[in-house]
Design an enzyme around this catalytic site. Structure first.
Site, PDB file in Angstrom:
ATOM      1  N   SER A  59       0.784  -1.237   0.000  1.00 32.11           N
ATOM      2  CA  SER A  59       0.000   0.000   0.000  1.00 32.11           C
ATOM      3  C   SER A  59       0.817   1.289   0.000  1.00 32.11           C
ATOM      4  O   SER A  59       0.240   2.368  -0.165  1.00 32.11           O
ATOM      5  CB  SER A  59      -0.973   0.013   1.184  1.00 32.11           C
ATOM      6  OG  SER A  59      -2.038  -0.876   0.943  1.00 32.11           O
ATOM      7  N   TYR A  90     -10.772   2.644   5.313  1.00 33.28           N
ATOM      8  CA  TYR A  90      -9.744   2.268   4.339  1.00 33.28           C
ATOM      9  C   TYR A  90     -10.351   1.421   3.236  1.00 33.28           C
ATOM     10  O   TYR A  90     -11.003   0.411   3.498  1.00 33.28           O
ATOM     11  CB  TYR A  90      -8.640   1.491   5.048  1.00 33.28           C
ATOM     12  CG  TYR A  90      -7.353   1.387   4.285  1.00 33.28           C
ATOM     13  CD1 TYR A  90      -6.397   2.403   4.339  1.00 33.28           C
ATOM     14  CD2 TYR A  90      -7.065   0.262   3.523  1.00 33.28           C
ATOM     15  CE1 TYR A  90      -5.201   2.306   3.656  1.00 33.28           C
ATOM     16  CE2 TYR A  90      -5.871   0.151   2.837  1.00 33.28           C
ATOM     17  CZ  TYR A  90      -4.946   1.175   2.903  1.00 33.28           C
ATOM     18  OH  TYR A  90      -3.764   1.071   2.217  1.00 33.28           O
ATOM     19  N   SER A  91     -10.123   1.830   1.979  1.00 31.67           N
ATOM     20  CA  SER A  91     -10.697   1.102   0.860  1.00 31.67           C
ATOM     21  C   SER A  91      -9.723   1.056  -0.310  1.00 31.67           C
ATOM     22  O   SER A  91      -9.447   2.074  -0.948  1.00 31.67           O
ATOM     23  CB  SER A  91     -12.008   1.753   0.404  1.00 31.67           C
ATOM     24  OG  SER A  91     -12.507   1.091  -0.753  1.00 31.67           O
ATOM     25  N   ASN A  92      -9.229  -0.139  -0.609  1.00 24.25           N
ATOM     26  CA  ASN A  92      -8.381  -0.323  -1.776  1.00 24.25           C
ATOM     27  C   ASN A  92      -9.143  -0.029  -3.069  1.00 24.25           C
ATOM     28  O   ASN A  92      -8.556   0.366  -4.077  1.00 24.25           O
ATOM     29  CB  ASN A  92      -7.847  -1.757  -1.807  1.00 24.25           C
ATOM     30  CG  ASN A  92      -6.845  -2.021  -0.703  1.00 24.25           C
ATOM     31  OD1 ASN A  92      -5.735  -1.513  -0.709  1.00 24.25           O
ATOM     32  ND2 ASN A  92      -7.247  -2.819   0.283  1.00 24.25           N
ATOM     33  N   GLY A 136       2.720  -0.636   4.194  1.00 20.31           N
ATOM     34  CA  GLY A 136       2.093  -1.571   3.282  1.00 20.31           C
ATOM     35  C   GLY A 136       2.097  -2.989   3.803  1.00 20.31           C
ATOM     36  O   GLY A 136       3.030  -3.416   4.484  1.00 20.31           O
TER      37      GLY A 136
END
Length: 411
Positions: free
Chosen positions: A124, A221-223, A364
Site C-alpha cells: 500500500s 480504508y478502501s483499496n 504496506g
C-alpha cells in the site's frame, strides 16, 4: 532470476563498486604497455583495490559496532520473539548518511542471509505513488479534487456500492468515498497467487456489495478507491497506470530499484529476501515470494528497496514531486479510526506521531511482506520491512516500534 540471488551483506553500491573495480583491473591488464624495468609506475588498480578493501572493513566494523544498536536489537526481537523469518531496515539521517540493518534469514530453506537493502513488495505504499500522480494532474489543471469522479469516468460507479456522481476525487484519495473494500472478499492468496486480475475484475468484486456509508460521512480504508484512481490516471494521462507512475514519479526522482511489475510477472528482479504466508495466523509458513500482484494494482503493486522508499519520502516532502498547493492538500488529514492511535490520513499519505515528533509516510501489507516507515519533520527517513505479515497484534506493534526507533535514532 527471481529467487534469492545474493546472500551478501554488502550494500548494493558496494557490489557495484566491486564490479567496476574488476572491470577496471581487466581493462588495465589488457591495455597497459609493459613498463621499463628501471621505472616504477603508479598503478590505479592498486589504489582502487585498497579503497574497496577499506570499504569492506568499514562494513565489518559497522556490524560489530551495531550489536548494541537499539534498532538492531528490535530487528533481532522481531525474528526471535515474533517469529518473522527476516527483517531489514534502511535509515537515512538529516545529513544524508545511510545505515543498513538485517536480521534473521532471507530463505528459510537455505538459511541464506537477508540481502542488505533487498527489494520487497511495498504493497500500500503504492497508494502514495498513485496519489502523487493524481495530484500532479490536479496541478496541471487536468483534474479537480472536488469534482465528481463521474466527470472523468462516466457511468463507472453506479448502483448499491456507490454513485460516481456523488463521490469526488478527493474522497477517493482520502478513503471517505464509502466504496466497499474489495480485498475483504478475496480468497486466500495461496489459492489465487497465479491468477491475473484486471482493475475491472477487482471493481466487479467490490460492486457486488453495498456501500459502507454515504460519501464524506466517515473514514474507512478502501483499496477499491485506488483502483478507480488508477483508471482515472489512465484516462487522463493516456497510458497504463504503471507507465504513468514510472514516468511521473520513479524516473523523475531517479529511483533505480523501484518498479511496477509487468503484466503476469510474478517474480522480483533484484536480490531480495523471500516472503512467506500461511493459511491461518501462526500457521506453517509457505514461500509466497512468487505471485501475481495484479490484485493490488494502483492500490498496492509496486516493488522497491527500503532505501528507494526513503528517497521517495524525502523527495515528496522536499517538494520535488508536487507543487506547494498540491502538497499542502495532500497533508491535510482526517482522523483514521482503526489505524494505530493518533494516526491520521491525508490524500494517500499518513501522518503518524512518533517519539521524536511527527512522521509522514504510509506503510504496506501484502502476503509475504510488511513495510513501515516514512520521514520525520526533521528530515530523517527510515523503512523497516519484515518477510511475513504479523500473526499477532504485539508482533504488528513491534514492527511499528522498530520503525519509530529507526525514524528517531540520533546517531
Amino acid at each position: 532470476m527471481s529467487r534469492l540471488t545474493s546472500s551478501s551483506s554488502t550494500p548494493r553500491r558496494m557490489r557495484v563498486l566491486a564490479a567496476a573495480a574488476l572491470t577496471a583491473l581487466t581493462a588495465m591488464s589488457v591495455a597497459a604497455a609493459p613498463a621499463a624495468a628501471t621505472v616504477t609506475r603508479h598503478n590505479p588498480a592498486d589504489e582502487l583495490q585498497a579503497e574497496l578493501d577499506e570499504m569492506r572493513d568499514e562494513v565489518k566494523d559497522a556490524k560489530r559496532n551495531r550489536r548494541n544498536d537499539a534498532l538492531q536489537k528490535q530487528l533481532d526481537t522481531l525474528v526471535k520473539k515474533h517469529k518473522f523469518p527476516g527483517a531489514l531496515a534502511t535509515v537515512q539521517d538529516r545529513e544524508g548518511r545511510t545505515r543498513y540493518y538485517t536480521a534473521g534469514v532471507g530463505d528459510l530453506r537455505t538459511k541464506a542471509e537477508v540481502p542488505v537493502d533487498g527489494q520487497v513488495r511495498i504493497a500500500s505504499n503504492t497508494k502514495t505513488f498513485t496519489a502523487v500522480t493524481v495530484l500532479q494532474l490536479v496541478g496541471e489543471g487536468k483534474v479537480k479534487l472536488d469534482e465528481p469522479i463521474e466527470t472523468y469516468l462516466p457511468k463507472l460507479l453506479r448502483g448499491k456500492s456507490g454513485d460516481g456522481r456523488t463521490i469526488t476525487v478527493r474522497q477517493l484519495l482520502q478513503h471517505t468515498s464509502g466504496l466497499p473494500n474489495y480485498t475483504r472478499w478475496m480468497p486466500n492468496i495461496l489459492d489465487v497467487r497465479n491468477k491475473y486480475s484486471s482493475p475491472r475484475d477487482l471493481l466487479k468484486t467490490a460492486f457486488a456489495h453495498k456501500a459502507s456509508f454515504k460519501p464524506g460521512k466517515k473514514w474507512e480504508y478502501s483499496n477499491t478507491g485506488y483502483i478507480v484512481l488508477g483508471l482515472l490516471i489512465e484516462k487522463i494521462d493516456g497510458k497504463p497506470v504503471g507507465d504513468a507512475i514510472t514516468d511521473r514519479v520513479i524516473k523523475r526522482i531517479g529511483l533505480r530499484d523501484t518498479y511496477w511489475p509487468a503484466k503476469r510477472v510474478k517474480t522480483i528482479r533484484e536480490p531480495h529476501p523471500k516472503g512467506y504466508a500461511s493459511r491461518k495466523p501462526g500457521g506453517k509458513l509457505i514461500d509466497i515470494t512468487h505471485l501475481d500482484p495484479s490484485w493490488g494494482g494502483a492500490a498496492g503493486q509496486l516493488i522497491a528497496t527500503p532505501s528507494d522508499l526513503n528517497r521517495f519520502w524525502l523527495a515528496l516532502m522536499d517538494g520535488k514531486l508536487l507543487r506547494p498547493a498540491q502538497l499542502k492538500a495532500m497533508k491535510k488529514t482526517v482522523k483514521a479510526p482503526g489505524m494505530p492511535a493518533g494516526w491520521e490520513y491525508g490524500l494517500g499519505l499518513m501522518k503518524m506521531p512518533v517519539s521524536c515528533g511527527t512522521a509522514w509516510g504510509h506503510g504496506g501489507d501484502i502476503d509475504g511482506y510488511e513495510t513501515r516507515g516514512g520521514v520525520t519533520d526533521k528530515g530523517q527517513a527510515a523503512t523497516v520491512a519484515v518477510t511475513t505479515l504479523p500473526a499477532t497484534e504485539p508482533a504488528a506493534m513491534s514492527v511499528i516500534k522498530a520503525a519509530d526507533t529507526a525514524l528517531c535514532a540520533k546517531k
